[in-house]
Design a protein around this motif. Structure first.
Motif, short mmCIF file in Angstrom:
data_model
loop_
_atom_site.label_atom_id
_atom_site.label_comp_id
_atom_site.label_asym_id
_atom_site.label_seq_id
_atom_site.Cartn_x
_atom_site.Cartn_y
_atom_site.Cartn_z
N TYR A 1 50.62 9.61 34.28
CA TYR A 1 52.05 9.65 34.75
C TYR A 1 52.28 8.61 36.15
O TYR A 1 52.07 9.46 37.10
N ASP A 2 52.27 7.70 35.77
CA ASP A 2 52.08 6.62 36.70
C ASP A 2 53.84 5.91 37.40
O ASP A 2 54.69 5.07 37.13
N ASP A 3 54.48 7.30 37.67
CA ASP A 3 56.25 7.19 38.04
C ASP A 3 56.01 8.63 38.30
O ASP A 3 55.52 9.33 39.29
N LEU A 4 57.31 8.44 39.89
CA LEU A 4 58.02 9.79 40.44
C LEU A 4 58.42 10.66 39.59
O LEU A 4 58.99 10.27 38.60
N LEU A 5 58.25 11.83 39.47
CA LEU A 5 58.70 12.65 38.34
C LEU A 5 60.42 13.59 39.74
O LEU A 5 60.40 12.93 40.48
N ILE A 6 61.14 13.36 38.67
CA ILE A 6 62.74 13.99 38.87
C ILE A 6 62.58 15.44 38.50
O ILE A 6 62.01 15.80 37.20
N GLU A 7 62.61 16.06 39.64
CA GLU A 7 62.33 17.59 39.22
C GLU A 7 63.41 18.28 40.07
O GLU A 7 64.89 18.08 40.75
N ALA A 8 64.03 19.46 39.23
CA ALA A 8 65.38 20.59 40.26
C ALA A 8 64.38 20.85 42.02
O ALA A 8 63.03 20.81 41.23
N ALA A 9 65.38 21.38 42.36
CA ALA A 9 64.39 21.47 43.78
C ALA A 9 63.28 22.72 43.67
O ALA A 9 64.32 24.21 42.58
N ALA A 10 62.40 23.32 44.24
CA ALA A 10 61.11 24.15 43.97
C ALA A 10 60.05 24.01 45.37
O ALA A 10 60.71 23.09 46.05
N GLY A 11 60.08 25.67 45.14
CA GLY A 11 59.26 25.76 46.54
C GLY A 11 58.88 27.42 46.00
O GLY A 11 58.70 28.06 45.82
N VAL A 12 57.11 27.26 46.83
CA VAL A 12 56.03 28.72 46.72
C VAL A 12 57.10 29.61 47.65
O VAL A 12 57.67 29.17 48.87
N LEU A 13 57.08 30.22 46.77
CA LEU A 13 58.24 32.50 47.76
C LEU A 13 57.25 32.01 49.25
O LEU A 13 57.82 32.83 49.85
N ASP A 14 55.93 32.07 49.66
CA ASP A 14 55.66 33.07 50.95
C ASP A 14 56.05 33.71 51.26
O ASP A 14 56.16 33.63 52.61
N GLY A 15 55.97 35.01 50.55
CA GLY A 15 55.67 36.28 51.24
C GLY A 15 57.78 36.66 51.59
O GLY A 15 58.35 37.88 50.99
N GLU A 16 58.37 35.78 50.62
CA GLU A 16 59.96 35.48 50.73
C GLU A 16 61.00 35.70 49.60
O GLU A 16 59.90 36.03 48.30
N ALA A 17 61.57 36.57 49.56
CA ALA A 17 62.48 36.65 47.41
C ALA A 17 62.36 35.37 48.05
O ALA A 17 63.18 34.47 48.12
N PRO A 18 62.95 35.54 46.75
CA PRO A 18 63.15 34.35 45.47
C PRO A 18 64.32 33.98 46.13
O PRO A 18 64.18 31.72 46.54
N GLU A 19 65.60 35.01 46.28
CA GLU A 19 67.04 33.68 46.74
C GLU A 19 67.19 33.68 47.58
O GLU A 19 67.70 32.48 49.01
N VAL A 20 66.23 34.24 49.19
CA VAL A 20 65.96 33.58 50.62
C VAL A 20 64.58 32.09 50.48
O VAL A 20 65.37 31.17 50.81
#
Length: 193
Positions: free
Chosen positions: A77-96
């Motif tokens: 895939y030779d382009d930048l990806l368009i995505e929804a904001a996201a991230g690893v929980l790193d031990g926190e609640a998903p909502e936080v």
């Protein structure tokens, strides 16, 4: 009989513990006919994650981000990806965690967020469970430029798109990220009806 009654782990070998954890596990699995079969699988454990689709119903827009993803690039895939904001929980609640990620990546401090579902996106090899959220936004919620954290290698562009354009971008191949497609389709069916 539960699935736990059908699995007997025999050996777990750590293949890599660098950025995330890669394991090779040998186990016995009781098949539907009652026979035990020895199997081996590699699992990639990167932690659970959360993602959010900010939307503005009055303007019929959504907030997405565009960024470089090496695994997509190395897979052709030779382009930048368009995505929804996201991230690893790193031990926190998903909502936080998703509130912090939305702020870091998009520059918006979201008010009410709503969890819509959880899903495994690649359960054949990746342990990650993804928590999906939607949240209304308006221009007054913008507190910064977004862009992510440079020390984490993030170089993110924030996009505000009409929902119809975002959906068309799925059809024409400009949006190929599974979590984003799932959120946009949810929005089309349940929010922007």
């Amino acid at each position: 009989m539960t699935v736990s009654d059908r699995v007997r782990v025999k050996n777990v070998e750590i293949l890599s513990d660098d950025y995330y954890l890669l394991k090779k596990t040998t186990f016995e699995y009781r098949r539907a006919n009652g026979e035990w079969q020895t199997q081996a699988r590699e699992t990639y454990d990167r932690g659970n994650c959360a993602t959010v689709l900010p939307y503005n119903l009055a303007q019929r827009t959504v907030i997405l981000v565009r960024q470089f993803r090496y695994p997509a690039y190395v897979n052709g895939y030779d382009d930048l990806l368009i995505e929804a904001a996201a991230g690893v929980l790193d031990g926190e609640a998903p909502e936080v965690r998703i509130r912090a990620e939305a702020e870091e990546e998009t520059g918006y401090r979201l008010g009410d967020i709503r969890k819509i579902f959880e899903a495994f996106t690649s359960p054949g090899s990746v342990t990650e469970k993804l928590y999906f959220f939607v949240a209304e936004y308006d221009p007054s919620m913008r507190i910064g430029n977004g862009g992510g954290l440079a020390d984490e290698g993030e170089d993110i562009e924030v996009l505000e798109l009409p929902i119809d354009q975002a959906l068309a971008m799925i059809a024409d191949g400009r949006i190929v990220d599974a979590k984003t497609i799932m959120l946009l389709q949810y929005a089309a069916l349940n929010i922007f009806r």
